[in-house]
Structure formats: C-alpha cells, structure tokens
Design a protein around this motif. Structure first.
Motif, PDB file in Angstrom:
ATOM      1  N   ILE A  27       0.709  -1.281   0.304  1.00 40.85           N
ATOM      2  CA  ILE A  27      -0.073  -0.136  -0.120  1.00 40.85           C
ATOM      3  C   ILE A  27       0.739   1.198   0.042  1.00 40.85           C
ATOM      4  O   ILE A  27       1.932   1.268   0.742  1.00 40.85           O
ATOM      5  CB  ILE A  27      -0.961  -0.058   1.302  1.00 40.85           C
ATOM      6  CG1 ILE A  27      -2.159   0.963   1.113  1.00 40.85           C
ATOM      7  CG2 ILE A  27      -0.236   0.248   2.423  1.00 40.85           C
ATOM      8  CD1 ILE A  27      -3.047   0.880   1.920  1.00 40.85           C
ATOM      9  N   PRO A  28       0.640   2.234  -0.825  1.00 42.31           N
ATOM     10  CA  PRO A  28       1.399   3.440  -0.876  1.00 42.31           C
ATOM     11  C   PRO A  28       1.472   4.161   0.281  1.00 42.31           C
ATOM     12  O   PRO A  28       0.372   4.373   1.143  1.00 42.31           O
ATOM     13  CB  PRO A  28       0.623   4.390  -1.995  1.00 42.31           C
ATOM     14  CG  PRO A  28       0.016   3.575  -2.697  1.00 42.31           C
ATOM     15  CD  PRO A  28      -0.429   2.249  -1.800  1.00 42.31           C
ATOM     16  N   LEU A  29       2.760   4.522   0.770  1.00 38.88           N
ATOM     17  CA  LEU A  29       2.953   4.980   2.054  1.00 38.88           C
ATOM     18  C   LEU A  29       3.775   6.331   1.920  1.00 38.88           C
ATOM     19  O   LEU A  29       5.056   6.135   1.362  1.00 38.88           O
ATOM     20  CB  LEU A  29       3.610   4.051   3.045  1.00 38.88           C
ATOM     21  CG  LEU A  29       3.776   4.257   4.387  1.00 38.88           C
ATOM     22  CD1 LEU A  29       2.470   4.695   5.289  1.00 38.88           C
ATOM     23  CD2 LEU A  29       4.583   3.185   5.219  1.00 38.88           C
ATOM     24  N   ARG A  30       3.601   7.132   2.566  1.00 38.62           N
ATOM     25  CA  ARG A  30       4.385   8.612   2.668  1.00 38.62           C
ATOM     26  C   ARG A  30       4.774   8.801   4.115  1.00 38.62           C
ATOM     27  O   ARG A  30       3.687   9.096   4.961  1.00 38.62           O
ATOM     28  CB  ARG A  30       3.940   9.607   2.107  1.00 38.62           C
ATOM     29  CG  ARG A  30       4.817  10.761   2.035  1.00 38.62           C
ATOM     30  CD  ARG A  30       4.105  12.014   1.518  1.00 38.62           C
ATOM     31  NE  ARG A  30       3.948  11.935  -0.213  1.00 38.62           N
ATOM     32  CZ  ARG A  30       3.003  12.337  -0.883  1.00 38.62           C
ATOM     33  NH1 ARG A  30       1.842  12.512  -0.359  1.00 38.62           N
ATOM     34  NH2 ARG A  30       3.153  12.090  -2.112  1.00 38.62           N
ATOM     35  N   ILE A  31       5.736   9.119   4.625  1.00 37.16           N
ATOM     36  CA  ILE A  31       6.276   9.661   5.970  1.00 37.16           C
ATOM     37  C   ILE A  31       6.966  11.089   5.663  1.00 37.16           C
ATOM     38  O   ILE A  31       7.906  11.293   5.031  1.00 37.16           O
ATOM     39  CB  ILE A  31       7.156   8.747   6.739  1.00 37.16           C
ATOM     40  CG1 ILE A  31       6.449   7.317   6.832  1.00 37.16           C
ATOM     41  CG2 ILE A  31       7.472   9.415   8.029  1.00 37.16           C
ATOM     42  CD1 ILE A  31       7.526   6.431   7.412  1.00 37.16           C
ATOM     43  N   GLN A  65      17.650   4.905   4.833  1.00 40.72           N
ATOM     44  CA  GLN A  65      17.426   3.277   5.253  1.00 40.72           C
ATOM     45  C   GLN A  65      16.049   3.000   5.604  1.00 40.72           C
ATOM     46  O   GLN A  65      15.655   2.126   5.206  1.00 40.72           O
ATOM     47  CB  GLN A  65      18.492   3.152   6.175  1.00 40.72           C
ATOM     48  CG  GLN A  65      19.955   3.121   6.042  1.00 40.72           C
ATOM     49  CD  GLN A  65      20.852   3.053   7.103  1.00 40.72           C
ATOM     50  OE1 GLN A  65      20.793   3.841   8.288  1.00 40.72           O
ATOM     51  NE2 GLN A  65      21.815   2.299   7.169  1.00 40.72           N
ATOM     52  N   MET A  66      15.424   4.023   6.436  1.00 41.37           N
ATOM     53  CA  MET A  66      13.956   3.664   6.556  1.00 41.37           C
ATOM     54  C   MET A  66      13.000   3.794   5.434  1.00 41.37           C
ATOM     55  O   MET A  66      12.348   2.828   5.390  1.00 41.37           O
ATOM     56  CB  MET A  66      13.727   4.826   7.769  1.00 41.37           C
ATOM     57  CG  MET A  66      14.281   4.855   8.941  1.00 41.37           C
ATOM     58  SD  MET A  66      14.314   3.427   9.845  1.00 41.37           S
ATOM     59  CE  MET A  66      12.465   3.321  10.322  1.00 41.37           C
ATOM     60  N   ALA A  67      13.451   4.444   4.479  1.00 35.47           N
ATOM     61  CA  ALA A  67      12.629   4.791   3.358  1.00 35.47           C
ATOM     62  C   ALA A  67      12.775   3.114   2.504  1.00 35.47           C
ATOM     63  O   ALA A  67      11.795   2.387   2.099  1.00 35.47           O
ATOM     64  CB  ALA A  67      12.799   5.521   2.363  1.00 35.47           C
ATOM     65  N   LEU A  70      11.039   0.454   4.761  1.00 34.91           N
ATOM     66  CA  LEU A  70       9.580   0.624   4.931  1.00 34.91           C
ATOM     67  C   LEU A  70       8.854   0.497   3.286  1.00 34.91           C
ATOM     68  O   LEU A  70       7.636   0.554   3.454  1.00 34.91           O
ATOM     69  CB  LEU A  70       9.232   1.715   5.654  1.00 34.91           C
ATOM     70  CG  LEU A  70       9.592   1.776   7.155  1.00 34.91           C
ATOM     71  CD1 LEU A  70       9.425   3.163   7.861  1.00 34.91           C
ATOM     72  CD2 LEU A  70       8.744   0.529   7.946  1.00 34.91           C
ATOM     73  N   ASN A  71       9.784   0.540   2.455  1.00 30.11           N
ATOM     74  CA  ASN A  71       8.963   0.621   1.075  1.00 30.11           C
ATOM     75  C   ASN A  71       8.259   1.824   1.098  1.00 30.11           C
ATOM     76  O   ASN A  71       7.099   1.800   0.788  1.00 30.11           O
ATOM     77  CB  ASN A  71       8.273  -0.472   0.559  1.00 30.11           C
ATOM     78  CG  ASN A  71       7.729  -0.569  -0.756  1.00 30.11           C
ATOM     79  OD1 ASN A  71       8.378   0.252  -1.598  1.00 30.11           O
ATOM     80  ND2 ASN A  71       6.549  -1.083  -1.031  1.00 30.11           N
ATOM     81  N   ALA A  72       8.722   3.113   1.643  1.00 30.49           N
ATOM     82  CA  ALA A  72       7.807   4.185   1.683  1.00 30.49           C
ATOM     83  C   ALA A  72       8.665   5.384   1.294  1.00 30.49           C
ATOM     84  O   ALA A  72       9.973   5.474   0.970  1.00 30.49           O
ATOM     85  CB  ALA A  72       7.672   4.651   3.456  1.00 30.49           C
ATOM     86  N   GLU A  73       7.902   6.591   0.734  1.00 31.30           N
ATOM     87  CA  GLU A  73       8.424   7.590   0.329  1.00 31.30           C
ATOM     88  C   GLU A  73       8.606   8.581   1.768  1.00 31.30           C
ATOM     89  O   GLU A  73       7.611   8.651   2.560  1.00 31.30           O
ATOM     90  CB  GLU A  73       7.586   8.632  -0.459  1.00 31.30           C
ATOM     91  CG  GLU A  73       8.044   9.841  -0.811  1.00 31.30           C
ATOM     92  CD  GLU A  73       6.975  10.693  -1.673  1.00 31.30           C
ATOM     93  OE1 GLU A  73       7.531  11.672  -2.106  1.00 31.30           O
ATOM     94  OE2 GLU A  73       5.919  10.303  -1.802  1.00 31.30           O
ATOM     95  N   ILE A  74      10.161   8.925   2.060  1.00 28.09           N
ATOM     96  CA  ILE A  74      10.293   9.813   3.288  1.00 28.09           C
ATOM     97  C   ILE A  74      10.608  10.985   2.852  1.00 28.09           C
ATOM     98  O   ILE A  74      11.620  11.278   2.022  1.00 28.09           O
ATOM     99  CB  ILE A  74      11.428   9.025   4.101  1.00 28.09           C
ATOM    100  CG1 ILE A  74      10.521   7.666   4.703  1.00 28.09           C
ATOM    101  CG2 ILE A  74      11.470  10.025   5.256  1.00 28.09           C
ATOM    102  CD1 ILE A  74      11.702   6.979   5.537  1.00 28.09           C
TER     103      ILE A  74
END
Length: 381
Positions: A27-31, A65-67, A70-74
């Motif tokens: 699911i698309p995720l952005r932090i 590293q977190m991106a 988590l397979n996320a855009e940070i």
C-alpha cells in the motif's frame, strides 16, 4: 492512489509504518518529517551521557535506510502548514501533497517556563536529537548544572549527569520528585537516594529569574532563594502539538481528541503518540505508543481495531534508585500502602476492598514487578 501519509518520524510514526508493513507490503505510504527523518530512540536522550553517546551514535538508521526498509517515500526537512480536509491535501514546504488517510504523529513540545531575567531565553531543553547535540556541546567545561523540573525526565537527566562528575541541582514546585506519579513517601525515598549521589534539591518553589552572572547564571526562586549555576536545563513537561489539528478544525482538548480507533473528528485522519488524547488518556510513554501503533496499523490495513491499554509499568532510568511505576487507572480512587524494605521501598495503591490498582517499586522491591504487573487492572479494556 494517494498514499497513506504519516506526519512525524518519531517512535509513534515509524512504529505505525512498521506495523502496517507487516500487514500490507505494497500500500502506498509516505512519511513526512520536519527534521532529518532518521530513526532514533527518544527515551535514550535522558540517559545517553552516561554511555558517552554522541548524537551521531544515537542515530540508528538514516531516512534513506528507513525508506528502503519500509518501502515508503520519506520527505525529510519538510514542514506542513495546513490540512485541506475536503480536498485530502497537505500544504507545506514541499508544495501540495495528496493523502488517502492521514496519521498525525506530531509529538509534543517542551513547556516553556515563565521566567524573568536577561538570560531567560538561554535556558536549554532536550526534546530531540538536535537538542541533545546542542546540550552535549554546551556541557563542555561546565561544573554545575541546574535542572528545572523534578519529574520523570528531570530525574533521569539528573542521574545521567552524575556520571559526568557534575554538581546537579533540581528545582521543582512540588514537595517531592515525580509528584504526579509517586506517593510522597516514595518520592521522598527517590530524593534520598539521589541526594546520596550528590544531587541537591530545591523543592516547593519554582524558578523566577535567570540572570547572567559571570560566566554562568544566577537563579532566583519564588521563595527568594538564590544560587549560581553554569547551565540551566528545563524539563518541566511536554505540551502536545495540536496547532495543525486546531487550524484544520479537528477536535482538540489537552491533545488531539481521538476515539478507540485513534480516529479524530475527521473519519480519514488519525492521531497517536504524544500529540493524541485517547478517550481522555494522555500517555507519553513507550508502551502505550506501541499498543496504539499496532491497533492503528490494523485499522489502516482494513481491519478496524480498538486500542487496548493493559497495565503498563514505566521504568524510570535512575540507576541510583531503580524505579518502576504502574500508575492506577485514570479516575480510580485508592490509598497507598507503603512498605520500607532494607534496600528499597514498595508502594501499593489499593481500593477500599483491598484490590490493587497500581504500584511503585524502588531498589530491591523491583524484584516483585513481574508478579505485581499481572495483578493490576487494565487502563483501557
């Protein structure tokens, strides 16, 4: 599809993201982070000096590293100025950003003490990694440190600074340390143990003036007591960050008001952590954040889940007096029973039938914490 968007890269924000990825990997995720976006343990800030940890050593993983993890855009160093609830958009330094569901993990700011004097604006506080870096640098060549606030964070910093061969003074309006969590007898015991290690307490009066004096400062308390110090650290508490939510028209009391699903007054916006008030509970501790993050991740993944708070003991990082506190549930009425032990103190809060509601264990009494924890009532069933 617009991403689920989390504003905040502290423990609350990143734990929601990690828990969500256990349930849904795609699911698309952005932090969005207002600072560097790296992951570190904020509770470590109040006991890092004893381990001679630099700010860089406390950083566990970078934003990059977190991106990847988590397979996320940070988005690092990104400020958000407004939430357009109708359009499901955020406005800020990165422009206009769309969201599907929004999670506010904004954290809290240190209370700013009301101080007079020409050095009132030179009082430091430590609320994040950058603050810690500045504080550690400011300690160079200092000998006497004063901490405003003898609550949990103030006492932890006092104990941590003892390992730096510094003279430590603690100032608090209350008559005993940790007054919001401990009965007076237990607070007095903690005070005695810290005093044995060299901490000086100024209790029953708050600081009024901070004046420059020589190479340091002269403090004046409301009761007229004056003393000199090289550095002043404020640790008088935290204030939930609610401005963004207020401006968006969300319900706010002490924190951002959320229900058992961590849902705000907007069905597509959630909040947790230090900024959120969960059905009346403001709990700026690690274990409640973990409980909330797991429940919220399940909800975001499509399985609506209520947060539940079991009894959650809090370990106070004061090696001079190891302390574990399990506060009674909010609104409960009980009496504290005090048992002085040879090398510790046990305080048990019971109701009028003798049923245990909470406890505080100090020194050798900590041997009972696992057993007692199983006997305590849940905070939120």
């Amino acid at each position: 599809m617009a991403p689920i968007t989390i504003i905040g890269s502290g423990l609350a924000g990143y734990t929601v993201a990690r828990e969500l990825r256990k349930l849904d990997k795609d699911i698309p995720l952005r932090i969005i982070s207002r600072d560097h976006g790296g992951f570190y343990s904020k509770p470590m800030l109040s006991n890092a000096l004893a381990g001679n940890k630099s700010a860089e050593q406390l950083l566990m993983k970078s934003a990059a590293q977190m991106a990847a993890e988590l397979n996320a855009e940070i988005l690092s160093n990104t400020g958000i100025n407004a939430i357009d609830r109708q359009a499901h958009q955020l406005h800020g330094s990165a422009g206009v950003l769309a969201y599907s569901k929004l999670v506010l993990a904004l954290g809290a700011d240190p209370f700013t003490p009301e101080l007079a004097g020409d050095a009132a604006d030179e009082v430091l506080s430590v609320n994040d990694l950058d603050d810690y870096r500045r504080f550690r640098a400011a300690l160079a060549d200092k000998h006497n440190i004063t901490i405003l606030g003898a609550g949990l964070i103030g006492c932890e910093f006092a104990n941590d600074l003892l390992g730096q061969n510094l003279q430590i003074q603690l100032v608090d309006l209350a008559e005993s340390p940790l007054s919001r969590l401990l009965p007076p007898a237990a607070g007095a015991y903690l005070q005695q143990q810290l005093e044995k290690q060299g901490v000086t307490f100024h209790l029953g009066s708050a600081t009024q003036h901070v004046q420059r004096h020589g190479n340091g400062y002269r403090l004046t308390l409301h009761n007229g007591v004056q003393f000199d110090t090289d550095l002043v650290l404020s640790a008088i508490g935290l204030r939930p960050r609610v401005t963004l939510a207020q401006q968006a028209g969300l319900a706010v009391e002490r924190g951002i008001s959320v229900n058992r699903q961590l849902q705000t007054s907007d069905a597509d916006i959630y909040a947790l952590g230090d900024c959120a008030e969960v059905t009346g509970y403001l709990l700026p501790f690690v274990m409640p954040i973990m409980q909330a993050a797991r429940a919220l991740a399940a909800t975001l993944a499509g399985n609506t889940t209520d947060v539940r708070y079991p009894a959650m003991p809090v370990a106070v990082k004061t090696p001079a007096c190891p302390t574990t506190i399990c506060p009674p549930p909010a609104g409960s009425i009980g009496q504290w029973q005090i048992e002085i032990q040879e090398n510790g103190l046990k305080a048990l809060c019971v109701d009028d039938t003798g049923k245990p509601l909470g406890f505080a264990l100090m020194g050798s009494a900590n041997a009972e914490k696992q057993l007692l924890a199983t006997q305590m009532p849940a905070w939120l069933v």
